[in-house]
Design a protein around this motif. Structure first.
Motif, PDB file in Angstrom:
ATOM      1  N   GLU A 279       1.173  24.705  25.802  1.00  0.00           N
ATOM      2  CA  GLU A 279       1.783  25.811  26.345  1.00  0.00           C
ATOM      3  C   GLU A 279       0.885  26.116  27.608  1.00  0.00           C
ATOM      4  O   GLU A 279       0.433  27.462  27.671  1.00  0.00           O
TER       5      GLU A 279
ATOM      6  N   SER B 292       5.582  23.118  26.491  1.00  0.00           N
ATOM      7  CA  SER B 292       5.384  24.571  26.393  1.00  0.00           C
ATOM      8  C   SER B 292       6.750  25.094  26.090  1.00  0.00           C
ATOM      9  O   SER B 292       8.114  23.496  26.249  1.00  0.00           O
TER      10      SER B 292
ATOM     11  N   GLN C 170       9.658  33.302  26.428  1.00  0.00           N
ATOM     12  CA  GLN C 170       8.603  33.366  25.140  1.00  0.00           C
ATOM     13  C   GLN C 170       8.334  34.151  24.381  1.00  0.00           C
ATOM     14  O   GLN C 170       8.102  34.042  22.786  1.00  0.00           O
TER      15      GLN C 170
END
Length: 812
Positions: free
Chosen positions: A390, A557, A746
């Motif tokens: 991430e 990510s 996200q």
């Protein structure tokens, strides 16, 4: 320089610090001199050396020394730097090693202590280096300097060349034996690495590309930015080839995460790997692995700290744990630490030096105050590979490391605590805090009310204050050593560390005679008082030395668009950076993405759009057959909309508190999975329910993201915008749009994480279909243009979608 042993070339390069480090660290619980005194030592050194040069123009400071000799068939190069030296009237070369301490509290009992022996050894090695390279008449002085008064004491150091040389050779031989043993173990690890297989059978769609990209990054020494959708299995696909490469080449792998929960899947994957020679370790924060009744790290108040070094050596606990555990979890280390009465946290740091794979929070790599020793040693980094999970989170985290502040509110709180402390140093510490408050007041803009303004402050302006803080803290430590009461979160220590961190960052932020353009120093006044702050606008200069030294870096990510934003702000080398983006392999027909562009959620329009938004959420929640996650840009807007929502029959509305605890979060997840009536979970973008969390199975069927979730407009954010405009000509995008849209993507990624998952994503705001926002929508959400995502009727489309999925699943 640490220790470098080349068995093939039969050479050894070593420094005094490296020879002393391990034995000294084991003596005391604080792992050596500690970083709290590092800056002060440098400042005192400078002043003592300046005085010496003023009195003797021929006095030489920071003199490099090099001594070469043979041992066990190896060519050894010993290199160091003498603090100062000069020729006395008799022609003798005098070597001076300067050490800083607080005379009042630390001088008594110093001679004959392990610390004294360490000081002498270092001086004697320098004398030996000069003696063996032609200066036969040498004399050593140990110069002790008081950190409070700068008074000095000079002690002559005895020197027998034969004895010192024999002792130095014994230490080098021990290093060589350890290196030969390590070489044999490395061969076993390399053999296991060659045969290491992917533990989950065949690779799923998308995983092969990730596996190959990670393997190439290690082989070609690249900085890889890997963008792959949530749920694709990128953890295992990136981890396994990196473990394999590290074992084959004798490198160390660090796996770094922004949240503890992300570490579970890494450890699960590692446990499935075959092989017995390599070791893995997960680090846990000190407060979560403390075995004492209260977090109070001192020998006199914690039996696990008492005689730590001696118990560590006599128990052989490090070797024992490494011999019986391949995968070292915090629970195992805690149990062993309790059994041998040694601090589990310190024990985990000892083990991290021996482990082949270390998993931990970003802090252990990038926070300069608590990073592991391996991240402060260029040679160790040159033998390390980093896997950063991430990695989009690291930009803001790194900014935070280098953006400390000193606020009147915090200073008042510390002063209140110190006023009740029974320490002779308390009055002086209170006076220092008042001096800091006065400094802040003197920098405030006059007659501007609540305002913020840049100020011309340099570290040298705070040097004298820093020395006074150090001296005051030293007196407090002396008081504690003499039986003073110790308390958790001691306000005198807190006051020192707050100021010291600010001063340290300010020093690092300077470039030449001024401030680096990546940093601002500002003062602001507000309802809660004034604040003096440092703003790190661009952390790349702080991160680049770490990434640049590593063998390879893989940062992954689900949101790394645009890649140049992350490459530049993370300090990745353009020449070494490779970007790979993996499309979602999941069936598109099981996901529906729609944008409700008829509602304006800009800050100025929110009040007028709240009722319409409440109606939309009510209709969507009724049309969705399962739980719905609704994410707002702020709790204030959330509460305004919630008040306008009618009662939802057969639905439960859950609104966690703004500062939810881990216990409350666990309670929410139990509600989501209890099989009862569907839940409408209303919270904010960027919070604990929006990122870095799994909603497995059918725990979630709908996600609604209200607004692009832009950062709040404030002084610091506007300074970022101005900096990004100047450097990249994309000020608004870099300061506001990319952080906001990253949160949106996200959040949407919480929904579809396997081939069988299904659900609907709704973005609410007209801006999602406008540039520059639409530029950052995932490319696999549409065929040709984001305009395809414009909704007709959210409620009708939701009903049709879920009915079709239900029919399809029933038929299949």
């Amino acid at each position: 320089m640490g220790v470098r042993i080349d068995l093939e070339a039969r050479t050894i390069n070593v420094s005094p610090a490296a020879l002393l480090e391990r034995s000294w660290r084991r003596i005391g619980f604080d792992r050596g001199d500690g970083r709290t005194r590092q800056w002060l030592g440098q400042a005192v050194h400078r002043r003592v050396l300046e005085d010496a040069q003023a009195q003797n123009p021929a006095y030489r400071a920071e003199v490099a020394v090099r001594y070469e000799f043979e041992t066990e068939g190896f060519h050894v190069t010993f290199e160091g730097r003498i603090d100062g030296c000069y020729e006395d009237p008799a022609g003798r070369t005098v070597v001076e090693e300067i050490k800083s301490l607080h005379f009042e509290e630390e001088l008594d009992g110093l001679q004959g202590s392990p610390r004294w022996d360490r000081y002498k050894l270092q001086t004697q090695w320098y004398l030996l280096a000069l003696h063996e390279t032609g200066k036969r008449d040498v004399e050593g002085h140990l110069v002790l300097a008081d950190i409070e008064t700068l008074a000095t004491q000079t002690h002559r150091v005895e020197f027998d060349p034969g004895v010192v040389k024999a002792g130095l050779q014994r230490r080098v031989k021990r290093l060589l034996v350890a290196a030969l043993n390590a070489e044999a173990l490395a061969e076993a690890k390399a053999e296991e690495g060659q045969s290491l297989a992917f533990p989950f059978g065949s690779l799923r769609p998308g995983q092969q590309e990730i596996f190959d990209a990670a393997a190439r990054a290690a082989e070609n020494r690249e900085h890889l930015l890997l963008e792959a959708p949530t749920g694709i299995g990128k953890t295992a696909a990136a981890l396994v080839p990196l473990v394999k490469s590290c074992l084959v080449n004798g490198w160390k792998l660090y796996v770094l995460t922004s949240k503890t929960t992300q570490q579970d899947i890494f450890m699960k994957t590692l446990r499935l790997l075959s092989g017995e020679s390599f070791r893995t370790l997960r680090l846990r924060a000190k407060e979560k692995i403390c075995a004492n009744d209260v977090l109070l790290c001192h020998e006199e108040h914690c039996r696990f700290a008492s005689e730590y070094g001696a118990k560590l050596e006599s128990s052989g606990i490090v070797s024992h744990l490494l011999s019986v555990n391949r995968d070292l979890e915090p629970a195992t280390i805690l149990e062993a630490g309790i059994a041998e009465e040694v601090c589990p946290f310190e024990l985990s740091l000892e083990l991290s030096e021996e482990a082949d794979v270390v998993i931990g929070d970003y802090n252990y790599a990038f926070d300069p105050w608590i990073s592991l020793s391996g991240f402060r040693d260029p040679h160790a980094l040159s033998q390390s590979v980093l896997l950063v999970d991430e990695i989009h989170n690291l930009v803001d985290r790194a900014r935070g490391y280098f953006s400390p502040s000193l606020s009147e509110e915090r200073l008042d709180s510390l002063s209140e605590g110190i006023s009740h402390a029974f320490s002779p140093a308390a009055p002086d510490m209170l006076h220092l805090l008042m001096s800091v408050k006065s400094l802040i007041g003197s920098l405030l803009p006059k007659g501007k009310g609540e305002a913020a303004e840049l100020v011309p402050l340099l570290a040298s302006d705070l040097d004298d204050l820093r020395i006074r803080f150090e001296a005051t803290l030293a007196r407090h430590i002396g008081h504690l050593k003499n039986g003073g009461e110790r308390i958790p979160e001691d306000p005198l220590f807190e006051a020192y560390f707050d100021f010291a961190r600010f001063h340290d960052v300010l020093r690092r932020a300077e470039k030449g005679a001024g401030l680096d353009e990546a940093f601002d120093v500002f003062v602001e006044s507000g309802r809660e008082g004034a604040r003096l702050g440092i703003l790190c606008k661009d952390p790349s200069g702080m991160l680049a030395p770490i990434f640049g030294e590593c063998v390879a870096v893989v940062g992954m990510s689900a949101t790394l668009t645009p890649p140049e934003f992350y490459r530049d702000l993370l300090g990745f080398s353009p020449d070494r950076t490779v970007t790979v983006s993996i499309p979602s392999p999941f069936p598109k027909e099981r996901r529906l993405v729609r944008i409700e562009s008829g509602i304006d959620t800009r800050y100025a329009a929110r009040q007028g759009s709240a009722a319409e938004l409440a109606g939309l959420l009510t209709g969507f929640a009724s049309a969705c057959p399962g739980n719905v996650l609704v994410l707002f840009p702020s709790y204030r807007f959330l509460d305004e909309v919630q008040k306008l929502m009618p009662h939802l029959p057969g639905r439960r509305l859950v609104r966690p508190s703004a500062k939810s605890t881990e216990l409350e979060r666990e309670s929410v997840f139990r509600i989501l999975s209890d099989g009862g009536a569907p839940v409408v979970l209303m919270t904010v973008s960027g919070g604990p329910f929006a990122e870095g969390v799994d909603y497995p199975g059918r725990m979630l069927l709908g996600v609604v993201v209200v607004s692009p979730a832009l950062p709040q407009v404030r002084f610091e954010q506007e300074r970022l915008k101005e900096y990004f405009s100047s450097r990249f000509e994309r000020g608004f995008e870099y300061a506001y749009v990319i952080p906001g849209m990253t949160r949106v993507v996200q959040s949407a990624g919480r929904l579809i994480r396997t081939e069988t998952d299904f659900g609907m994503i709704v973005l609410v705001c007209r801006r999602f279909l406008q540039k520059p926002y639409s530029r950052y929508l995932p490319r696999d959400w549409f065929a040709d243009s984001p305009s395809e995502l414009k909704a007709g009727s959210i409620v009708l489309e939701a009903r049709d979608f879920f009915s079709r999925i239900a029919l399809t699943d029933t038929v299949s």
